[in-house]
Design an enzyme around this catalytic site. Structure first.
Site, short mmCIF file in Angstrom:
data_model
loop_
_atom_site.label_atom_id
_atom_site.label_comp_id
_atom_site.label_asym_id
_atom_site.label_seq_id
_atom_site.Cartn_x
_atom_site.Cartn_y
_atom_site.Cartn_z
N THR A 25 0.83 -1.21 0.00
CA THR A 25 0.00 0.00 0.00
C THR A 25 0.86 1.26 0.00
O THR A 25 0.48 2.28 -0.59
CB THR A 25 -0.95 0.03 1.21
OG1 THR A 25 -0.22 -0.20 2.41
CG2 THR A 25 -2.03 -1.04 1.07
N ARG A 33 -9.18 -5.53 1.57
CA ARG A 33 -10.02 -5.79 2.74
C ARG A 33 -9.87 -4.76 3.86
O ARG A 33 -10.54 -4.87 4.87
CB ARG A 33 -9.70 -7.18 3.30
CG ARG A 33 -10.06 -8.31 2.35
CD ARG A 33 -9.67 -9.65 2.92
NE ARG A 33 -10.09 -10.73 2.05
CZ ARG A 33 -9.43 -11.11 0.98
NH1 ARG A 33 -8.30 -10.52 0.65
NH2 ARG A 33 -9.87 -12.09 0.23
N HIS A 120 -0.29 -16.54 -4.63
CA HIS A 120 -1.54 -16.27 -5.35
C HIS A 120 -1.31 -15.92 -6.80
O HIS A 120 -2.20 -15.40 -7.48
CB HIS A 120 -2.31 -15.16 -4.63
CG HIS A 120 -2.78 -15.55 -3.27
ND1 HIS A 120 -3.16 -14.63 -2.32
CD2 HIS A 120 -2.91 -16.77 -2.68
CE1 HIS A 120 -3.51 -15.26 -1.21
NE2 HIS A 120 -3.36 -16.55 -1.41
N CYS A 151 -7.60 -15.38 -26.36
CA CYS A 151 -6.32 -16.02 -26.66
C CYS A 151 -6.03 -15.94 -28.16
O CYS A 151 -6.86 -16.38 -28.97
CB CYS A 151 -6.35 -17.47 -26.20
SG CYS A 151 -4.87 -18.42 -26.62
N ASN A 217 1.60 -5.78 11.46
CA ASN A 217 0.37 -5.45 10.74
C ASN A 217 -0.38 -4.35 11.45
O ASN A 217 -0.33 -4.24 12.68
CB ASN A 217 -0.53 -6.69 10.62
CG ASN A 217 -1.61 -6.53 9.57
OD1 ASN A 217 -1.30 -6.21 8.41
ND2 ASN A 217 -2.86 -6.71 9.94
#
Length: 249
Positions: A25, A33, A120, A151, A217
């Site tokens: 960020t 979220r 991910h 594609c 965090n």
């Protein structure tokens, strides 16, 4: 946060770092979220990130591609936290980054690709869900402004090389991440809500195999009770500080 080097940061030669949206960020990439996250402000936007809906509905795919057209991640640069982890690697500490992010900023900061596991996937490449041909996303995005890109090889549906809701993580990548967590005496979780499984459970895997877990965090996480230390501060300030501790003789 302590000023002197804490006990958990002494005599460390191997570190695993799980990173989430909170580390990016500060590079201008919005999270999903958080209190002002993309999906917090527009819950319906998450529909475009659901695999079954993505495959079934051309309008959902169009919305998905609009999300990434001009996305801040394309021009984002690594920040002080990314750069500190690359510096830790150059200092001779065995560093492995297990990232939930798809932006590629750890590699841009100087970490070798083999030292970054993208749990991910990555937004830097696009794959056909039919023939599995892979294309640089930059080439696909240029065709995604007016209509859904297809594609060029088989005409199939294209999606970013990322994991959508309803898809399983790559089993080989997850197994490798678990092996790294088990072998690391220090496990840092940086900028992650630790709400998304199975990536978040790597914290428990590490602790069960003797690691000291340190969580950096902004908000509380489900794994705080397992941590040796929880640090609530700006990751761009904390991570360089931690790297300083780990590299001080």
């Amino acid at each position: 946060m302590t000023i002197t080097t804490p006990a958990w940061a002494r005599d460390v030669t191997r570190v695993a770092v799980l990173t989430g949206a909170g580390i990016s960020t500060a590079s201008g990439i919005p999270d999903y979220r958080g209190p002002d996250g993309v999906w917090t402000r527009d819950p319906g936007a998450a529909e475009a990130f659901t695999y079954d809906r993505f495959l079934a509905d051309a309008s959902v795919r169009a919305r998905f591609w609009r999300t990434y057209h001009g996305h801040p991640a394309w021009d984002a640069r690594p920040n002080a936290a990314h750069e500190a982890l690359a510096r830790l690697d150059r200092a001779g500490i065995a560093v492995r980054v297990l990232t939930q992010n798809i932006d590629g900023l750890h590699q841009l900061a100087g970490l070798a690709p083999r030292k970054v596991l993208e749990l991910h996937g990555t937004m830097r490449t696009t794959r056909c869900v039919g023939c599995r041909a892979r294309t640089p996303t930059e080439e696909v995005a240029a065709r995604a402004t007016a209509t859904e890109p297809r594609c060029p090889t088989c005409g199939g549906i294209l999606k970013l090389d990322t994991i959508l809701f309803g898809e399983n993580l790559d089993g080989q990548v997850l197994a490798q991440a678990a092996s790294i967590a088990k072998a690391s005496p220090l496990f840092l979780a940086v900028g992650s809500s630790l709400l998304v499984e199975p990536a978040a459970s790597l914290c428990r895997v590490a602790v069960e195999h003797g690691a000291r877990l340190v969580i950096v965090n902004r908000d509380a996480t489900p794994y705080d009770d397992l941590a040796t230390e929880v640090i609530r501060a700006d990751v761009t300030e904390v991570v360089p500080t931690i790297v300083g501790w780990l590299t001080t003789p």
